[in-house]
Design an enzyme around this catalytic site. Structure first.
Site, PDB file in Angstrom:
ATOM      1  CB  VAL A 231      54.994  13.117  37.727  1.00  0.00           C
ATOM      2  CG1 VAL A 231      54.680  14.313  36.837  1.00  0.00           C
ATOM      3  CG2 VAL A 231      55.337  11.898  36.876  1.00  0.00           C
TER       4      VAL A 231
ATOM      5  CE1 TYR B 139      51.125   3.344  41.687  1.00  0.00           C
ATOM      6  CE2 TYR B 139      53.491   2.958  41.784  1.00  0.00           C
ATOM      7  CZ  TYR B 139      52.417   3.639  41.266  1.00  0.00           C
ATOM      8  OH  TYR B 139      52.617   4.609  40.316  1.00  0.00           O
TER       9      TYR B 139
ATOM     10  CB  SER C 196      53.487  11.969  42.815  1.00  0.00           C
ATOM     11  OG  SER C 196      53.544  10.688  42.244  1.00  0.00           O
TER      12      SER C 196
ATOM     13  N   PRO D  28      57.932   7.165  33.777  1.00  0.00           N
ATOM     14  CG  PRO D  28      56.060   8.520  33.685  1.00  0.00           C
ATOM     15  CD  PRO D  28      56.485   7.092  33.560  1.00  0.00           C
ATOM     16  CB  VAL D  29      61.205   9.046  38.431  1.00  0.00           C
ATOM     17  CG1 VAL D  29      62.238   8.063  37.905  1.00  0.00           C
ATOM     18  CG2 VAL D  29      61.485  10.436  37.851  1.00  0.00           C
TER      19      VAL D  29
ATOM     20  CE  LYS E  84      51.295   2.452  38.271  1.00  0.00           C
ATOM     21  NZ  LYS E  84      50.325   3.069  37.326  1.00  0.00           N
TER      22      LYS E  84
END
Length: 232
Positions: free
Chosen positions: A93, A63, A105, A90-91, A67
Site C-alpha cells: 500500500v 510475516y 511498506s 491488498p498488495v 497472514k
C-alpha cells in the site's frame, strides 16, 4: 507473531457474531496469497491462491505465515459462528501516510530516495494506492452480493521499474540505477488478478500517482528533504 494473529482474528469474529453484525470485512495481505515457489509467474495469481505454509516456515517468513493463519482462522470461525465474512487482500500500500512513523511498506520506497541503498534488488512487488484500499473495503461492505476474497492491486512492478518511475518524478534524489544481482535475468512480476473489484466499479489510481503521493507525504512529514523539481 502467530499467536496474536490467530487470537486476534478469532476474538474479532466471535465479538462480531455476539453483536449480530451483518457483515465483517477482514483486511488480509497479499502475503497470504503468493508465497509459493511451485507456482509459475506466468500464471495469474487470483483469490483461489494461498501461500505455502511449509515454504514460509522453511524460509522463516513469519510475516506471510502469520497472514495465512490469521485469515484462515477468520474463515474457520466465521463459518462456525455463521458470520458473513468478506476479505480484502491488498498488495503493498502506497500513498499519503496517516501516521508520523515509517512502516515496512513505506520504508520500501524511502530507502531508494534517501541514499541508504545504492542498488535495487532483483525482485517484484504489487502496488496499490491507500485510497483504493479504503474504497475496496466500502465496496465489498455495501454490495450485498459480495462474498469470498478480493485482491486489491493496481500494478506489479520489478524494482528496476519502480526506481525508474521514482527517478523520473524526483530526479533530485540519489535513486539507485544498478541492480544488486547482475548475473541472473530480471525476475518477472507476478500477475495479480484485480478483476473482482473492477467488476464492482473499482477504478484504480495509477501507480505513478501513488508513488508521487507517497514521496510528497514523506516530504511533508519531514522524512525527506523538500527539494524543488518534483513533478507528476
Amino acid at each position: 507473531m502467530l499467536a496474536p494473529a490467530m487470537n486476534g482474528s478469532r476474538n474479532v469474529i466471535i465479538a462480531a457474531a455476539e453483536a449480530k453484525v451483518r457483515r465483517v470485512v477482514f483486511t488480509s495481505s497479499i502475503g497470504a496469497v503468493y508465497m509459493d515457489p511451485s507456482r509459475s509467474r506466468d500464471l495469474v495469481v487470483d483469490e483461489s491462491c494461498w501461500s505455502d505454509l511449509e515454504y514460509c516456515k522453511n524460509t522463516k517468513n513469519w510475516y506471510c505465515y502469520g497472514k495465512v493463519v490469521a485469515e484462515q482462522t477468520a474463515w474457520n470461525v466465521a463459518r462456525e459462528k455463521r458470520v458473513d465474512l468478506v476479505v480484502v487482500i491488498p498488495v503493498i500500500v502506497i500513498g499519503p501516510l496517516l501516521q508520523s512513523t515509517i512502516n515496512g511498506s513505506i520504508f520500501h520506497i524511502l530507502k531508494y530516495l534517501n541514499g541508504s541503498t545504492q542498488t535495487y534488488v532483483n525482485a517484484t512487488n504489487g502496488y496499490v494506492h491507500v485510497k483504493d484500499v479504503a474504497l475496496a473495503h466500502i465496496l465489498v461492505y455495501e454490495t450485498p452480493s459480495c462474498s469470498g476474497r478480493y485482491i486489491c492491486s493496481e500494478s506489479s512492478l520489478h524494482r528496476g521499474d519502480l526506481v525508474e518511475i521514482l527517478a523520473k518524478l524526483f530526479p533530485q534524489y540519489p535513486i539507485p540505477t544498478k541492480c544488486s544481482d547482475e548475473k541472473n535475468p530480471r525476475v518477472k512480476p507476478y500477475l495479480f488478478s484485480n478483476e473482482k473489484l473492477k467488476d464492482l466499479g473499482m477504478k484504480y489510481t495509477p501507480v505513478k500517482e501513488g508513488l508521487y503521493d507517497t514521496v510528497t507525504s514523506l516530504q511533508e512529514k519531514g522524512h525527506l528533504p523538500f527539494l524543488t523539481g518534483s513533478r507528476l
